[in-house]
Write an enzyme that holds these catalytic residues in place. Sequence first.
Site, mmCIF file in Angstrom:
data_model
loop_
_atom_site.group_PDB
_atom_site.id
_atom_site.type_symbol
_atom_site.label_atom_id
_atom_site.label_comp_id
_atom_site.label_asym_id
_atom_site.label_seq_id
_atom_site.Cartn_x
_atom_site.Cartn_y
_atom_site.Cartn_z
ATOM 1 N N LYS A 25 1.005 -9.147 13.374
ATOM 2 C CA LYS A 25 0.120 -10.268 13.739
ATOM 3 C C LYS A 25 -0.113 -10.296 15.252
ATOM 4 C CE LYS A 25 0.122 -11.148 9.376
ATOM 5 N NZ LYS A 25 0.716 -12.156 8.550
HETATM 6 C C1 LIG Z 1 1.117 -12.617 7.190
HETATM 7 C C2 LIG Z 1 0.426 -13.637 6.364
HETATM 8 C C3 LIG Z 1 1.102 -14.669 5.705
HETATM 9 C C4 LIG Z 1 2.597 -14.733 5.607
HETATM 10 O O1 LIG Z 1 3.249 -14.651 6.798
HETATM 11 P P1 LIG Z 1 4.759 -14.077 6.840
HETATM 12 O O2 LIG Z 1 5.195 -14.424 8.228
HETATM 13 O O3 LIG Z 1 4.676 -12.609 6.598
HETATM 14 O O4 LIG Z 1 5.545 -14.788 5.802
HETATM 15 C C5 LIG Z 1 0.367 -15.639 5.052
HETATM 16 N N1 LIG Z 1 -0.981 -15.594 5.021
HETATM 17 C C6 LIG Z 1 -1.655 -14.602 5.606
HETATM 18 C C7 LIG Z 1 -3.150 -14.621 5.539
HETATM 19 C C8 LIG Z 1 -0.984 -13.584 6.272
HETATM 20 O O5 LIG Z 1 -1.661 -12.569 6.813
#
Ligand SMILES: *Cc1c(COP(=O)(O)O)cnc(C)c1O
Length: 384
Positions: A188
């Site tokens: 991210k």
């Molecule tokens: C990464 C992601 C999540 C979940 O996040 P985590 O930190 O991996 O639990 C939820 N929604 C979207 C759209 C994501 O890309």
Amino acid sequence: MIPYGRQHITQADIDAVVNVLQSDFLTQGPKVPAFERAVADRVGAKHAVAVNSGTSALHVACLALGLGPGDILWTSPITFVASANCALYCGARVDFVDIDPLTYTMCPKALEEKLEQAKKKNRLPKIVIPVHLCGQPCNMKAIFDLSQKYGFKIIEDACHALGAEYRGFSIGSCSYSEISVFSFHPVKIITTAEGGMAVTNDSDLAARMARLRSHGITREPELMTHEPDGPWYYQQIDLGFNFRMTDIQAALGLSQLARLDAFVSRRRELAKRYDLLLADLPVILPQQNPDGMSAWHLYVIRLQLGRIHQSRKQVFKSMRDKGIGVNLHYIPVHLQPWYRALGFETGQFPKSEQYYREALTLPLFYAMTEQEQDRVVASLQNAI
Ligand SMILES: *Cc1c(COP(=O)(O)O)cnc(C)c1O
């Protein structure tokens, strides 16, 4: 291998983590509230609650808004499974709203039509989760207006969109929602290894999410149903979890947050460069909502399969074989066997399914070089 996403770690990040390891608190110390304050200030929200993942943030956000058995949550089929699973964790039901075929985010028109039908059947959703796919803000004004008319709450899944803007507001300001949720997974925009955060302008929601993160326990006598029998007393008033972020993670997050502007502006440059390099290929480039400024978590193209002599699978495999870490975001959630078992089937969300047949995620990350980007483009050109 050029990966589709990659974290960027500096000596300052490493020092921040090591300093916590040498301090008194590895968890429940000063770094988590400092990181919460810094993110809240950066996105323009009053409150922030750090947790151990974006998924946990979605979960406590749903619970804080009172989602439970008998309730319904709607989200987009084109998202990570967590945006839908959070409803199932709460014992609620899930349904989906098809995407806009240009921006791939929840289509407000499709939402309005579905709301009108749901109202007649008395099956209106309690919560709608629009997803800022690839970092591009959804059409939040239209979705917010519908929430006022039909009485649902909004959680923005902003896991891709830290640093994005919409109508002059930062994503996370919750100008058009109750709660916004971020993820700090390494792919991210910024990372804490694992980690997430829910932001809101509502102090009650923030307090409830903070309590659910830590076993549902309170030390505030005015919230207790029983008289404290001593200064040590705490009472469990909700069924909470241990979803806490550590101080080690928060220190990394704080250090990363200082580079957020640099991260996002480089991603924007690389996206613009992809737009130019790919302009003459038989692919559809990512269209942008003029009200938004994407954080460019992902760069997704669509193959114009009618103009290409290869299947998407062949293009994908050919690029992977050359060390290009292409990816696919996402398999429509309703087509997952888990969701098919709940009654969903092919054909229910045709725009999402069409997108899925053609989509391809190209590598995009802060430290990507122009030479690497040229290699990705050459490999794509070769594959098609
Ligand atoms: C990464 C992601 C999540 C979940 O996040 P985590 O930190 O991996 O639990 C939820 N929604 C979207 C759209 C994501 O890309």
